[in-house]
Design an enzyme around this catalytic site. Structure first.
Site, PDB file in Angstrom:
ATOM      1  N   ARG A 233      74.027  74.218  54.395  1.00 33.30           N
ATOM      2  CA  ARG A 233      74.300  74.198  55.827  1.00 33.30           C
ATOM      3  C   ARG A 233      74.391  72.762  56.322  1.00 33.30           C
ATOM      4  O   ARG A 233      73.635  71.897  55.895  1.00 33.30           O
ATOM      5  CB  ARG A 233      73.192  74.928  56.602  1.00 33.30           C
ATOM      6  CG  ARG A 233      73.156  76.433  56.410  1.00 33.30           C
ATOM      7  CD  ARG A 233      74.331  77.096  57.116  1.00 33.30           C
ATOM      8  NE  ARG A 233      74.218  78.544  57.148  1.00 33.30           N
ATOM      9  CZ  ARG A 233      74.666  79.359  56.195  1.00 33.30           C
ATOM     10  NH1 ARG A 233      75.215  78.840  55.110  1.00 33.30           N
ATOM     11  NH2 ARG A 233      74.556  80.665  56.337  1.00 33.30           N
ATOM     12  N   GLU A 262      80.852  70.746  62.232  1.00 27.32           N
ATOM     13  CA  GLU A 262      79.506  70.197  62.102  1.00 27.32           C
ATOM     14  C   GLU A 262      79.501  68.701  61.790  1.00 27.32           C
ATOM     15  O   GLU A 262      78.434  68.088  61.745  1.00 27.32           O
ATOM     16  CB  GLU A 262      78.738  70.944  61.007  1.00 27.32           C
ATOM     17  CG  GLU A 262      78.520  72.416  61.303  1.00 27.32           C
ATOM     18  CD  GLU A 262      77.730  73.117  60.222  1.00 27.32           C
ATOM     19  OE1 GLU A 262      76.510  73.293  60.409  1.00 27.32           O
ATOM     20  OE2 GLU A 262      78.309  73.475  59.183  1.00 27.32           O
ATOM     21  N   HIS A 278      83.217  75.262  54.275  1.00 28.76           N
ATOM     22  CA  HIS A 278      82.205  76.286  53.981  1.00 28.76           C
ATOM     23  C   HIS A 278      82.822  77.440  53.178  1.00 28.76           C
ATOM     24  O   HIS A 278      82.690  78.620  53.538  1.00 28.76           O
ATOM     25  CB  HIS A 278      81.581  76.796  55.273  1.00 28.76           C
ATOM     26  CG  HIS A 278      80.184  77.314  55.078  1.00 28.76           C
ATOM     27  ND1 HIS A 278      79.212  76.621  54.391  1.00 28.76           N
ATOM     28  CD2 HIS A 278      79.600  78.477  55.467  1.00 28.76           C
ATOM     29  CE1 HIS A 278      78.096  77.323  54.371  1.00 28.76           C
ATOM     30  NE2 HIS A 278      78.299  78.445  54.998  1.00 28.76           N
TER      31      HIS A 278
END
Length: 304
Positions: A233, A262, A278
């Site tokens: 993450r 992010e 991701h």
């Protein structure tokens, strides 16, 4: 009973599973919109759902408070950071995740990123596409120390692959004992793993305790020219500290598989930084495993 299925892959590749559920007598609503449901749509859709099979949809208290019949939430994956688990616990909603479903796919991706970072593969490819025929010295994996933060199914698979490449493996996981891992993994403290690693790879869940666990202080403890790999993450790493470390040359290379939003654009454009959206778990095999396990988790709760 009604099952709400929000992940788009179910409509694309899992209609046979949906059909089987309907044959069992369940009312199944599957996302056929081609895009993620908005929060406003979820407000309506969850109202009469007995079970929700969700991907990365926001399952916060605002959404869940409208789900008056909800008994179980099954995650299409393993990360629960989009689900308000405290709310679920207070209201008797069972939360399950598809444990082990994508562990091979993500571990293979992590090992690929480790090797390509060591060999400067991304830079070589980029240069070649610009017709720059420049050979760049890399490093062998053999003899290097791989540090693994998080020794669940994914972390253990990465350790197994690294051992096959004759890397030394050190690991940190507060919930794992030495007798629960293979002998080639040496469990150490967080600080020891950080300091000893030539390559550090992250396989932790995103929790309050792990948010920005790799920050300026942690990076300062790392070896000069170390490599950092993150297939977990984005929130595990402080973006600003990461950018500074790459600008200053503290880290040799960073390779991440996190959502693009992010990370700041300046970081994404760094030559010694690579990012994928991701997608480490995105294999046909992982998809099918995850679908079946996620559905089984629902049936186990609804049928006892």
């Amino acid at each position: 009973m009604k099952i709400l299925i929000t992940p788009r892959p179910f409509y694309e590749k899992g209609l046979d599973i949906v059909s089987d559920l309907r044959k069992k007598g369940y009312e199944v609503l599957v996302n056929d919109t081609g895009k993620r449901y908005s929060k406003e749509q979820l407000f309506e859709l969850v109202q009469d759902a007995d079970a929700i099979l969700t991907g990365n949809d926001p399952m916060d208290a605002e959404v869940l408070s409208r789900a008056n019949h909800l008994k179980v939430i099954s995650k299409y994956g393993v990360g629960l950071d989009n689900i308000d688990t405290d709310y679920c616990e207070k209201h008797g909603i069972v939360v399950r995740k598809a444990l082990g479903a994508n562990s091979i796919s993500v571990a293979e991706s992590a090992m690929m990123m480790i090797l390509t970072s060591l060999r400067k593969y991304y830079v070589l490819c980029h240069n070649s596409k610009q017709n720059i025929e420049k050979r760049i010295m890399g490093h062998e994996a053999k003899g290097k120390t791989l540090g693994i933060l998080g020794l669940g199914a994914i972390g253990k698979n990465v350790a197994r692959y690294a051992h096959a490449f004759e890397m030394s493996v050190v690991g940190y996981d507060p919930y794992v004992r030495q007798d629960q891992v293979e002998s080639y993994i040496s469990l150490k403290s967080f600080e020891e793993v950080i300091k000893e690693s030539d390559v550090l790879t992250l396989h932790l869940p995103l929790l309050e305790s792990t948010h920005n666990i790799i920050n300026a202080k942690a990076i300062k403890m790392m070896k000069d020219n170390a490599i950092l790999v993150n297939t977990a993450r984005g929130g595990l790493i402080d973006s600003h500290a990461l950018l500074d470390a790459l600008k200053e040359g503290k880290l040799s290379f960073v390779s991440e598989d996190v959502e693009l939003k992010e990370r700041p654009e300046e970081l994404i454009q760094m030559e010694n930084y690579n990012i994928t959206p991701h997608a480490a778990s995105f294999t046909i095999e992982s998809d099918q495993n995850t679908m079946h396990i996620a559905v089984e988790n629902i049936l186990n709760e609804l049928e006892g």
